[in-house]
Design a protein around this motif. Structure first.
Motif, PDB file in Angstrom:
ATOM      1  N   SER A   1     -25.002 -70.714  10.988  1.00 46.16           N
ATOM      2  CA  SER A   1     -24.996 -71.123   9.590  1.00 46.16           C
ATOM      3  C   SER A   1     -23.552 -71.286   9.139  1.00 46.16           C
ATOM      4  N   LEU A   2     -23.356 -71.484   7.862  1.00 48.23           N
ATOM      5  CA  LEU A   2     -22.007 -71.629   7.308  1.00 48.23           C
ATOM      6  C   LEU A   2     -21.251 -70.315   7.242  1.00 48.23           C
ATOM      7  N   THR A   3     -21.881 -69.224   7.609  1.00 48.55           N
ATOM      8  CA  THR A   3     -21.193 -67.933   7.647  1.00 48.55           C
ATOM      9  C   THR A   3     -20.995 -67.440   9.074  1.00 48.55           C
ATOM     10  N   HIS A   4     -21.409 -68.205  10.073  1.00 46.69           N
ATOM     11  CA  HIS A   4     -21.279 -67.809  11.469  1.00 46.69           C
ATOM     12  C   HIS A   4     -20.147 -68.567  12.155  1.00 46.69           C
TER      13      HIS A   4
ATOM     14  N   ALA B   1     -19.506 -78.603  11.707  1.00 40.62           N
ATOM     15  CA  ALA B   1     -18.771 -78.939  10.487  1.00 40.62           C
ATOM     16  C   ALA B   1     -17.631 -77.960  10.273  1.00 40.62           C
ATOM     17  N   ARG B   2     -17.879 -76.683  10.492  1.00 41.82           N
ATOM     18  CA  ARG B   2     -16.831 -75.675  10.330  1.00 41.82           C
ATOM     19  C   ARG B   2     -15.722 -75.850  11.365  1.00 41.82           C
ATOM     20  N   ALA B   3     -16.085 -76.353  12.535  1.00 40.84           N
ATOM     21  CA  ALA B   3     -15.078 -76.591  13.577  1.00 40.84           C
ATOM     22  C   ALA B   3     -14.253 -77.840  13.306  1.00 40.84           C
ATOM     23  N   GLY B   4     -14.708 -78.671  12.356  1.00 40.93           N
ATOM     24  CA  GLY B   4     -13.956 -79.864  11.992  1.00 40.93           C
ATOM     25  C   GLY B   4     -14.069 -80.997  12.985  1.00 40.93           C
TER      26      GLY B   4
ATOM     27  N   LEU C   1     -30.944 -76.442   5.046  1.00 37.64           N
ATOM     28  CA  LEU C   1     -29.496 -76.226   5.043  1.00 37.64           C
ATOM     29  C   LEU C   1     -28.749 -77.353   4.346  1.00 37.64           C
ATOM     30  N   ARG C   2     -29.454 -78.381   3.970  1.00 38.81           N
ATOM     31  CA  ARG C   2     -28.814 -79.589   3.455  1.00 38.81           C
ATOM     32  C   ARG C   2     -27.959 -79.317   2.215  1.00 38.81           C
TER      33      ARG C   2
ATOM     34  N   ILE D   1     -23.833 -79.788   1.899  1.00 41.28           N
ATOM     35  CA  ILE D   1     -23.259 -80.746   0.953  1.00 41.28           C
ATOM     36  C   ILE D   1     -22.288 -80.053   0.006  1.00 41.28           C
ATOM     37  N   GLU D   2     -22.636 -78.839  -0.416  1.00 46.84           N
ATOM     38  CA  GLU D   2     -21.745 -78.106  -1.313  1.00 46.84           C
ATOM     39  C   GLU D   2     -20.428 -77.772  -0.641  1.00 46.84           C
ATOM     40  N   GLN D   3     -20.478 -77.375   0.623  1.00 40.51           N
ATOM     41  CA  GLN D   3     -19.264 -76.971   1.341  1.00 40.51           C
ATOM     42  C   GLN D   3     -18.478 -78.162   1.867  1.00 40.51           C
ATOM     43  N   TYR D   4     -19.189 -79.230   2.224  1.00 43.74           N
ATOM     44  CA  TYR D   4     -18.546 -80.411   2.813  1.00 43.74           C
ATOM     45  C   TYR D   4     -19.059 -81.668   2.126  1.00 43.74           C
TER      46      TYR D   4
END
Length: 329
Positions: free
Chosen positions: A96-99, A129-132, A145-146, A150-153
């Motif tokens: 997830s966005l926290t892992h 996404a977190r890895a860029g 998760l959508r 969208i909020e984070q990216y």
């Protein structure tokens, strides 16, 4: 995990002359065993079709330790992060966005630079996404998760389809869509005969294309078929952060406000305002569970201008205040 099989000259085909393609499945916390099994079974069926060894695979975790799945099962792995090469497909499952860690993100970026394909199933897209590494490519994630992604990216090119394959990046919503994506990848590399044989082996009568939307139509979701109601509900789901008034929604779908209210009362047993609030609270809950966003930011992203008002509605609907949704004290 797989072993080369003997290949007679009569079976040899030029398209199969390439070395087997290797898949590396990276398990993240709360991954789905169903997703892993679907992907591996598709590769195994492709190998067993006519005794041609087309694929290899490894299952790994960041540390090499067994990984616990979302359903509580603990799955052993073949090792930790290791070197990958050009043409390998590194598929991240779960997360997830926290892992994720800087070590994992760096490893993914290096693999991409070296010419490996990257993939994400379900929450795995959030890890990419977190890895860029998604850059300007189109990606897919699980519908739940959508909103968080969208909020984070906000610049992310996020598709609603069940899977996407875009310039070395293969992403998927998860669940049954994993098999659809695997059939696509197998067919693209080895042709329709192999793809159809795998589909038959796995009793998949009709593989879906990447254009298939991953959620059911509104009339199926509600159990009611009404064109105007479907349009109104779709608009509500699109417009969370800046919610429309009932009169604006009615005008958009070609009804009077009173007609819209009667429609909601008849089919959904709720007013448009109450139903809209419920949808926005569901969105807020997903953001609380899947991101580290501040509660005030979650409230604003879900169309609530006041944190106090948001917390009051949230407690009334779910029985707990927003901060307890995260297990905070």
């Amino acid at each position: 995990m797989t072993h080369p099989m003997a290949l007679s000259l009569s079976q040899a085909q030029p398209v199969e002359a390439a070395a087997p393609r290797r898949f590396v499945f990276v398990l993240m916390p709360s991954f789905s065993p169903f997703d892993l099994a679907s992907a591996v079974e598709a590769l195994s069926a492709a190998n067993n079709f006519d005794r041609i060894h087309r694929f290899d695979w490894r299952v790994i975790s960041e540390t090499g330790q067994p990984m616990q799945a979302a359903n509580g099962l603990t799955v052993a792995v073949d090792g930790a992060l290791s070197e990958v090469g050009r043409g390998d497909l590194v598929m991240v499952l779960g997360g997830s966005l926290t892992h994720g860690s800087d070590i994992l993100f760096g490893w993914l970026r290096r693999a991409f630079r070296l010419g490996a394909w990257l993939g994400g199933i379900g929450g795995g897209t959030a890890i990419l996404a977190r890895a860029g590494v998604v850059n300007d490519r189109q990606v897919t994630t699980h519908w739940s998760l959508r909103s968080a992604l969208i909020e984070q990216y906000p610049a992310l090119h996020l598709s609603r389809s069940i899977f996407t394959v875009d310039r070395g990046l293969a992403t998927c919503a998860g669940g049954a869509a994993v098999l659809d994506m695997m059939l696509h990848l197998i067919t693209e590399r080895h042709g329709s005969e192999v793809g159809l044989a795998v589909a038959d082996q796995l009793v998949c009568s009709a593989a879906r294309s990447s254009q298939q939307d991953q959620t059911i139509a509104e009339h199926c979701r509600t159990g009611q078929r009404h064109e105007k109601l479907t349009e109104a509900l779709s608009l509500m789901r699109r417009e969370m952060e800046d919610p429309w008034s009932p009169s604006e929604i009615a005008a958009q779908v070609g009804l009077s406000t009173r007609q819209l209210e009667r429609l909601f009362a008849r089919y959904l047993n709720a007013s448009p305002k109450v139903f809209y609030t419920r949808l926005r609270l569901e969105n807020a809950r997903a953001l609380l569970q899947q991101t580290n966003m501040r509660i005030i930011d979650v409230a604003i992203a879900s169309g609530f201008g006041s944190q106090t008002h948001f917390s009051k509605l949230y407690r009334r609907h779910y029985g707990i205040p927003p901060h307890q949704e995260r297990g905070l004290s």
